[in-house]
Design a protein around this motif. Structure first.
Motif, PDB file in Angstrom:
ATOM      1  N   ARG A 154      18.649 -20.215 -21.812  1.00 30.59           N
ATOM      2  CA  ARG A 154      19.091 -19.026 -22.236  1.00 30.59           C
ATOM      3  C   ARG A 154      19.833 -18.974 -23.608  1.00 30.59           C
ATOM      4  O   ARG A 154      19.600 -18.022 -24.400  1.00 30.59           O
ATOM      5  CB  ARG A 154      20.288 -18.317 -21.336  1.00 30.59           C
ATOM      6  CG  ARG A 154      19.051 -17.542 -19.891  1.00 30.59           C
ATOM      7  CD  ARG A 154      20.040 -17.159 -19.010  1.00 30.59           C
ATOM      8  NE  ARG A 154      19.047 -16.576 -17.985  1.00 30.59           N
ATOM      9  CZ  ARG A 154      19.803 -16.132 -16.793  1.00 30.59           C
ATOM     10  NH1 ARG A 154      20.958 -16.102 -16.649  1.00 30.59           N
ATOM     11  NH2 ARG A 154      18.905 -15.550 -16.029  1.00 30.59           N
ATOM     12  N   ARG A 155      20.774 -19.987 -23.644  1.00 29.14           N
ATOM     13  CA  ARG A 155      21.507 -20.099 -24.925  1.00 29.14           C
ATOM     14  C   ARG A 155      20.613 -20.481 -26.173  1.00 29.14           C
ATOM     15  O   ARG A 155      20.630 -19.956 -27.430  1.00 29.14           O
ATOM     16  CB  ARG A 155      22.497 -21.565 -24.836  1.00 29.14           C
ATOM     17  CG  ARG A 155      23.416 -21.485 -26.083  1.00 29.14           C
ATOM     18  CD  ARG A 155      24.350 -22.659 -26.031  1.00 29.14           C
ATOM     19  NE  ARG A 155      23.547 -24.119 -25.947  1.00 29.14           N
ATOM     20  CZ  ARG A 155      23.720 -24.612 -24.838  1.00 29.14           C
ATOM     21  NH1 ARG A 155      24.587 -24.338 -23.778  1.00 29.14           N
ATOM     22  NH2 ARG A 155      22.974 -25.913 -24.618  1.00 29.14           N
ATOM     23  N   GLU A 156      19.392 -21.382 -26.000  1.00 30.40           N
ATOM     24  CA  GLU A 156      18.408 -21.523 -27.110  1.00 30.40           C
ATOM     25  C   GLU A 156      17.523 -20.553 -27.422  1.00 30.40           C
ATOM     26  O   GLU A 156      16.931 -20.504 -28.523  1.00 30.40           O
ATOM     27  CB  GLU A 156      17.702 -22.865 -26.448  1.00 30.40           C
ATOM     28  CG  GLU A 156      18.613 -24.110 -26.846  1.00 30.40           C
ATOM     29  CD  GLU A 156      17.871 -25.373 -26.120  1.00 30.40           C
ATOM     30  OE1 GLU A 156      16.635 -25.372 -25.898  1.00 30.40           O
ATOM     31  OE2 GLU A 156      18.611 -26.537 -26.111  1.00 30.40           O
ATOM     32  N   LEU A 157      17.499 -19.556 -26.389  1.00 32.70           N
ATOM     33  CA  LEU A 157      16.858 -18.433 -26.504  1.00 32.70           C
ATOM     34  C   LEU A 157      17.420 -17.351 -27.297  1.00 32.70           C
ATOM     35  O   LEU A 157      17.158 -16.020 -27.575  1.00 32.70           O
ATOM     36  CB  LEU A 157      16.145 -17.765 -25.297  1.00 32.70           C
ATOM     37  CG  LEU A 157      15.024 -18.730 -24.669  1.00 32.70           C
ATOM     38  CD1 LEU A 157      14.504 -18.136 -23.657  1.00 32.70           C
ATOM     39  CD2 LEU A 157      13.664 -18.662 -25.827  1.00 32.70           C
ATOM     40  N   PRO A 168      23.448 -16.590 -25.471  1.00 32.16           N
ATOM     41  CA  PRO A 168      24.480 -17.061 -25.123  1.00 32.16           C
ATOM     42  C   PRO A 168      25.363 -16.519 -24.027  1.00 32.16           C
ATOM     43  O   PRO A 168      25.866 -17.031 -23.249  1.00 32.16           O
ATOM     44  CB  PRO A 168      25.317 -17.572 -26.035  1.00 32.16           C
ATOM     45  CG  PRO A 168      24.609 -16.445 -27.333  1.00 32.16           C
ATOM     46  CD  PRO A 168      23.436 -16.213 -27.065  1.00 32.16           C
ATOM     47  N   ARG A 169      25.506 -15.130 -24.163  1.00 30.68           N
ATOM     48  CA  ARG A 169      26.285 -14.424 -23.346  1.00 30.68           C
ATOM     49  C   ARG A 169      25.993 -14.490 -21.754  1.00 30.68           C
ATOM     50  O   ARG A 169      26.554 -14.553 -20.946  1.00 30.68           O
ATOM     51  CB  ARG A 169      26.543 -12.994 -23.637  1.00 30.68           C
ATOM     52  CG  ARG A 169      27.182 -12.727 -24.656  1.00 30.68           C
ATOM     53  CD  ARG A 169      27.460 -11.195 -25.036  1.00 30.68           C
ATOM     54  NE  ARG A 169      27.662 -10.939 -26.426  1.00 30.68           N
ATOM     55  CZ  ARG A 169      28.770 -11.298 -27.115  1.00 30.68           C
ATOM     56  NH1 ARG A 169      29.399 -12.198 -26.627  1.00 30.68           N
ATOM     57  NH2 ARG A 169      28.860 -10.700 -28.271  1.00 30.68           N
ATOM     58  N   GLU A 170      24.541 -14.678 -21.512  1.00 34.95           N
ATOM     59  CA  GLU A 170      23.841 -14.665 -20.163  1.00 34.95           C
ATOM     60  C   GLU A 170      24.271 -16.354 -19.793  1.00 34.95           C
ATOM     61  O   GLU A 170      24.329 -16.494 -18.666  1.00 34.95           O
ATOM     62  CB  GLU A 170      22.377 -14.644 -20.403  1.00 34.95           C
ATOM     63  CG  GLU A 170      21.962 -13.041 -20.526  1.00 34.95           C
ATOM     64  CD  GLU A 170      20.495 -12.760 -20.555  1.00 34.95           C
ATOM     65  OE1 GLU A 170      19.749 -13.881 -20.137  1.00 34.95           O
ATOM     66  OE2 GLU A 170      20.170 -11.899 -21.323  1.00 34.95           O
ATOM     67  N   ALA A 171      24.071 -17.131 -20.843  1.00 36.35           N
ATOM     68  CA  ALA A 171      24.438 -18.475 -20.382  1.00 36.35           C
ATOM     69  C   ALA A 171      25.817 -19.028 -20.015  1.00 36.35           C
ATOM     70  O   ALA A 171      25.928 -19.718 -19.187  1.00 36.35           O
ATOM     71  CB  ALA A 171      24.050 -19.507 -21.756  1.00 36.35           C
ATOM     72  N   GLU A 172      26.582 -18.068 -20.674  1.00 36.16           N
ATOM     73  CA  GLU A 172      28.299 -18.321 -20.444  1.00 36.16           C
ATOM     74  C   GLU A 172      28.657 -18.514 -18.954  1.00 36.16           C
ATOM     75  O   GLU A 172      29.184 -19.444 -18.384  1.00 36.16           O
ATOM     76  CB  GLU A 172      29.119 -17.700 -21.275  1.00 36.16           C
ATOM     77  CG  GLU A 172      30.532 -17.709 -21.002  1.00 36.16           C
ATOM     78  CD  GLU A 172      31.460 -16.916 -21.627  1.00 36.16           C
ATOM     79  OE1 GLU A 172      32.398 -17.020 -21.339  1.00 36.16           O
ATOM     80  OE2 GLU A 172      31.003 -15.789 -22.255  1.00 36.16           O
ATOM     81  N   LEU A 215      29.025 -25.877 -21.940  1.00 37.94           N
ATOM     82  CA  LEU A 215      30.004 -24.954 -22.067  1.00 37.94           C
ATOM     83  C   LEU A 215      30.578 -24.693 -23.328  1.00 37.94           C
ATOM     84  O   LEU A 215      30.732 -23.431 -23.936  1.00 37.94           O
ATOM     85  CB  LEU A 215      31.109 -24.785 -20.911  1.00 37.94           C
ATOM     86  CG  LEU A 215      31.960 -23.494 -20.930  1.00 37.94           C
ATOM     87  CD1 LEU A 215      31.074 -22.233 -20.987  1.00 37.94           C
ATOM     88  CD2 LEU A 215      33.031 -23.904 -19.828  1.00 37.94           C
ATOM     89  N   ALA A 216      30.795 -25.771 -24.038  1.00 41.57           N
ATOM     90  CA  ALA A 216      31.519 -25.685 -25.082  1.00 41.57           C
ATOM     91  C   ALA A 216      30.378 -25.351 -26.143  1.00 41.57           C
ATOM     92  O   ALA A 216      30.769 -24.512 -27.168  1.00 41.57           O
ATOM     93  CB  ALA A 216      32.029 -27.102 -25.649  1.00 41.57           C
ATOM     94  N   ALA A 217      29.247 -25.728 -26.215  1.00 41.14           N
ATOM     95  CA  ALA A 217      27.995 -25.254 -27.069  1.00 41.14           C
ATOM     96  C   ALA A 217      27.858 -23.668 -26.999  1.00 41.14           C
ATOM     97  O   ALA A 217      27.784 -23.194 -27.965  1.00 41.14           O
ATOM     98  CB  ALA A 217      26.769 -26.119 -26.739  1.00 41.14           C
ATOM     99  N   GLU A 262      28.670 -21.115 -29.793  1.00 39.79           N
ATOM    100  CA  GLU A 262      27.444 -20.164 -30.168  1.00 39.79           C
ATOM    101  C   GLU A 262      28.090 -18.722 -30.273  1.00 39.79           C
ATOM    102  O   GLU A 262      27.340 -17.921 -31.163  1.00 39.79           O
ATOM    103  CB  GLU A 262      26.331 -20.269 -29.299  1.00 39.79           C
ATOM    104  CG  GLU A 262      25.105 -19.510 -29.555  1.00 39.79           C
ATOM    105  CD  GLU A 262      24.120 -19.988 -30.700  1.00 39.79           C
ATOM    106  OE1 GLU A 262      23.534 -19.221 -31.201  1.00 39.79           O
ATOM    107  OE2 GLU A 262      24.305 -21.333 -30.747  1.00 39.79           O
ATOM    108  N   LEU A 263      28.995 -18.237 -29.326  1.00 41.95           N
ATOM    109  CA  LEU A 263      29.458 -17.094 -29.348  1.00 41.95           C
ATOM    110  C   LEU A 263      30.470 -16.892 -30.313  1.00 41.95           C
ATOM    111  O   LEU A 263      31.268 -15.779 -30.429  1.00 41.95           O
ATOM    112  CB  LEU A 263      30.178 -16.725 -27.756  1.00 41.95           C
ATOM    113  CG  LEU A 263      29.049 -16.658 -26.754  1.00 41.95           C
ATOM    114  CD1 LEU A 263      29.565 -16.621 -25.402  1.00 41.95           C
ATOM    115  CD2 LEU A 263      28.373 -15.162 -26.992  1.00 41.95           C
TER     116      LEU A 263
END
Length: 157
Positions: free
Chosen positions: A31-34, A37-41, A69-71, A75-76
């Motif tokens: 999700r982050r790579e797509l 990032p909000r969904e990944a968090e 998580l840091a990444a 990203e956010l």
């Protein structure tokens, strides 16, 4: 597919099984790579909390969860929240693997990037110099990771 994998793992192995936690991390990373990032968090936070509880704070999967998580937080644009996670991961990596281990050097670079993004250039530069020196010693001056460290230092200056 990652979502299906996570759901299948949760239903057969349980939420706290190591394979389920890995599947959770994979879905968050996807999700982050797509660019989501909000969904990944939320997945990253959940994985970290479960990994700490089930595997312990020093387990490699827990350290990976910290880094992910840091990444996501970076990203956010939430670098101040990412920094303590990067620092915790670095301290644990140095204890477990040593200061010059290639994986520790990657963590040093991640922390340097977090500091750089906060405008803390001198701290980032010091870490990048440390990373480059250790990489030259551990891997050699022509190794791709050493060349990457050199490039990162150049961008910091």
């Amino acid at each position: 597919l990652e979502q299906r994998r996570l759901e299948a793992s949760e239903s057969t192995l349980g939420i706290s099984h190591q394979h389920t936690l890995v599947a959770m991390g994979n879905l968050a990373t996807t999700r982050r790579e797509l660019g989501r990032p909000r969904e990944a968090e939320s997945l990253d936070w959940k994985r970290l909390q479960m990994s700490e509880k089930v595997l312990g704070g020093e387990h490699p999967d827990t350290l990976e969860a910290l880094g992910n998580l840091a990444a996501t937080l970076s990203e956010l644009g939430r670098y101040a929240e990412a920094e303590p996670l990067d620092r915790r991961r670095l301290e644990a990596s140095e204890r477990a693997l040593g200061q010059n281990h290639p994986d520790t050097l990657i963590v040093i670079g991640n922390l340097a990037a977090t500091l750089n993004a906060q405008g803390r250039i001198f701290e980032a530069e010091a870490l990048e110099r440390r990373r480059l020196k250790a990489s030259e010693q551990a891997l050699g001056p022509e190794h791709p990771r050493t060349l990457s460290a050199l490039g990162n230092l150049a961008m910091t200056l």
